[in-house]
Design an enzyme around this catalytic site. Structure first.
Site, PDB file in Angstrom:
ATOM      1  N   ASP A   7      98.603   6.427 109.640  1.00 10.93           N
ATOM      2  CA  ASP A   7      97.662   6.952 108.673  1.00 10.93           C
ATOM      3  C   ASP A   7      97.019   5.750 107.878  1.00 10.93           C
ATOM      4  O   ASP A   7      97.522   4.492 107.639  1.00 10.93           O
ATOM      5  CB  ASP A   7      98.146   7.882 107.741  1.00 10.93           C
ATOM      6  CG  ASP A   7      96.872   8.545 106.835  1.00 10.93           C
ATOM      7  OD1 ASP A   7      95.994   8.848 107.616  1.00 10.93           O
ATOM      8  OD2 ASP A   7      97.430   8.973 105.707  1.00 10.93           O
ATOM      9  N   SER A   8      95.804   5.979 107.306  1.00  8.89           N
ATOM     10  CA  SER A   8      95.328   4.850 106.384  1.00  8.89           C
ATOM     11  C   SER A   8      96.191   4.640 105.127  1.00  8.89           C
ATOM     12  O   SER A   8      96.152   3.789 104.629  1.00  8.89           O
ATOM     13  CB  SER A   8      94.061   5.492 105.922  1.00  8.89           C
ATOM     14  OG  SER A   8      94.218   6.546 105.332  1.00  8.89           O
ATOM     15  N   CYS A  70      96.237  11.092 111.212  1.00 11.52           N
ATOM     16  CA  CYS A  70      94.813  10.856 110.424  1.00 11.52           C
ATOM     17  C   CYS A  70      93.820  11.637 111.152  1.00 11.52           C
ATOM     18  O   CYS A  70      93.625  11.000 112.311  1.00 11.52           O
ATOM     19  CB  CYS A  70      94.721   9.349 110.146  1.00 11.52           C
ATOM     20  SG  CYS A  70      93.268   9.017 109.426  1.00 11.52           S
ATOM     21  N   GLU A 172      95.888   8.441  97.033  1.00 15.13           N
ATOM     22  CA  GLU A 172      96.406   7.254  97.054  1.00 15.13           C
ATOM     23  C   GLU A 172      96.848   6.485  95.761  1.00 15.13           C
ATOM     24  O   GLU A 172      97.794   5.641  95.667  1.00 15.13           O
ATOM     25  CB  GLU A 172      95.457   6.389  98.026  1.00 15.13           C
ATOM     26  CG  GLU A 172      95.513   6.487  99.423  1.00 15.13           C
ATOM     27  CD  GLU A 172      96.571   6.048 100.278  1.00 15.13           C
ATOM     28  OE1 GLU A 172      97.439   5.024  99.775  1.00 15.13           O
ATOM     29  OE2 GLU A 172      97.090   6.882 100.939  1.00 15.13           O
ATOM     30  N   CYS A 206      92.228  16.735 106.623  1.00 16.33           N
ATOM     31  CA  CYS A 206      92.625  15.318 106.198  1.00 16.33           C
ATOM     32  C   CYS A 206      94.081  15.449 105.704  1.00 16.33           C
ATOM     33  O   CYS A 206      94.271  16.064 105.052  1.00 16.33           O
ATOM     34  CB  CYS A 206      91.625  14.871 105.055  1.00 16.33           C
ATOM     35  SG  CYS A 206      92.369  13.358 104.397  1.00 16.33           S
ATOM     36  N   HIS A 208      95.791  13.905 103.745  1.00 16.65           N
ATOM     37  CA  HIS A 208      95.993  13.482 102.483  1.00 16.65           C
ATOM     38  C   HIS A 208      95.993  14.908 101.829  1.00 16.65           C
ATOM     39  O   HIS A 208      96.800  15.012 100.845  1.00 16.65           O
ATOM     40  CB  HIS A 208      94.922  12.651 101.833  1.00 16.65           C
ATOM     41  CG  HIS A 208      95.389  11.127 102.275  1.00 16.65           C
ATOM     42  ND1 HIS A 208      95.057  10.479 103.373  1.00 16.65           N
ATOM     43  CD2 HIS A 208      95.788  10.048 101.344  1.00 16.65           C
ATOM     44  CE1 HIS A 208      95.234   9.237 103.104  1.00 16.65           C
ATOM     45  NE2 HIS A 208      95.819   8.945 101.942  1.00 16.65           N
TER      46      HIS A 208
END
Ligand code: DGL
Length: 284
Positions: A7-8, A70, A172, A206, A208
């Site tokens: 994932d990012s 992701c 994040e 998403c 996240h």
């Protein structure tokens, strides 16, 4: 060999947790490309190249399969990597490797239909349309993958995607619950205004957002069904590994968490989601 999860940043942990629960004996290597997170506002070319680099790091570290945990990378990069890079890369490493995305199993769960199914278009008027709201990044919304692929399969399912600009970056950065809640509330209200009512069902499109899933549940009318992407992906991976025994994924339950960013602890909100403090090591 191991299962690589990419994932990012920390969002893919939501998928990772479901995979670990489902296949606990397998070895797992997680990689968050935190140096370049978030991906959601980046160009398609950047997302493709960063995803390719992430896959290479995971294959070099011993993964046989990489799960793109992701939506942005799955929507924007997966097909390009399959058509332009993966076959040559596979030859160069001389062992079976593959990259899997998370959108196909999510669409199968949303439509209740296998991926191979395409609806017959009869042109008849469709009554009782179900409205599906999808919260995602700008790049995923721009790809229109959910609208296009669901429309091919179910004409009685209307899809509305709502980009939540900046939200993955805020997670994040470990922003406060109050600030995250304000953004989630505003995106849910924006979607409601666009549809004219709340969606019947929703997807946190998403990875996240799953980490702050409760904020979405609070913002949507009580009881709105959320299609749970992590468990759909875990079921799909389990079936895939059963069908493709050439991909060995280890049996020692090894866990490794890597980052392209700074090594160390992750935001409290992530630890709370994970259920224990998490420390990432620098990817080499
Ligand atoms: N977690 C990712 C997704 O599922 C990427 C979010 C981002 O980096 O913007 O889309």
């Amino acid at each position: 060999m191991a299962i690589g999860v990419f994932d990012s940043g920390v969002g893919g942990l939501s998928i990772h947790r479901a995979l670990v629960d489902r296949i606990p004996e397998a070895d797992f290597i997680y990689l968050g490309d935190q140096k370049h997170a978030p991906y959601g506002e980046r160009s398609g070319e950047e997302i493709v190249e960063l995803t390719r680099q992430g896959c290479e790091i995971l294959f070099n570290a011993g993964a046989s399969i990489v799960v793109l945990a992701c939506n942005t990378a799955s929507a924007v990069a997966l097909r390009r990597l399959q058509s332009t890079w993966l076959a040559d890369y596979r030859k160069s490493v001389g062992r079976p490797v593959n990259v899997l995305g998370i959108i196909v199993p999510t669409i199968e769960a949303a439509t209740g239909l296998p991926w191979e199914h395409e609806a017959e278009r009869r042109g008849a008027k469709i009554e009782n349309v179900d409205v599906l709201g999808i919260f995602c990044t700008t790049a995923t919304a721009r790809s229109r993958v959910y609208e296009i692929e669901i429309d091919k399969r179910r004409q009685d399912l209307a899809v509305f995607t709502e980009p939540c600009i900046g939200l993955a970056g805020m997670i994040e950065a470990g922003e406060s619950e109050e600030k995250l809640r304000a953004v989630v509330d505003s995106r849910v209200q924006a979607l409601k205004t666009r549809i004219g009512r709340y969606p019947d069902r929703a997807i946190l499109g998403c990875t996240h957002y799953e980490i702050i899933g409760d904020l979405f549940r609070d913002a949507l009318p009580e009881g709105t069904p959320l299609i749970h992407q992590p468990s759909s992906v875990a079921s799909a991976l389990e079936r895939y590994l059963e069908r493709h025994s050439k991909f060995t994924v280890g049996v020692s339950g090894r866990r490794l968490f890597l980052t392209t960013g700074n090594a160390g602890k992750q935001p409290k909100i992530v630890d709370a989601f994970w259920g224990a403090p998490l420390t990432f090591e620098i990817a080499t």
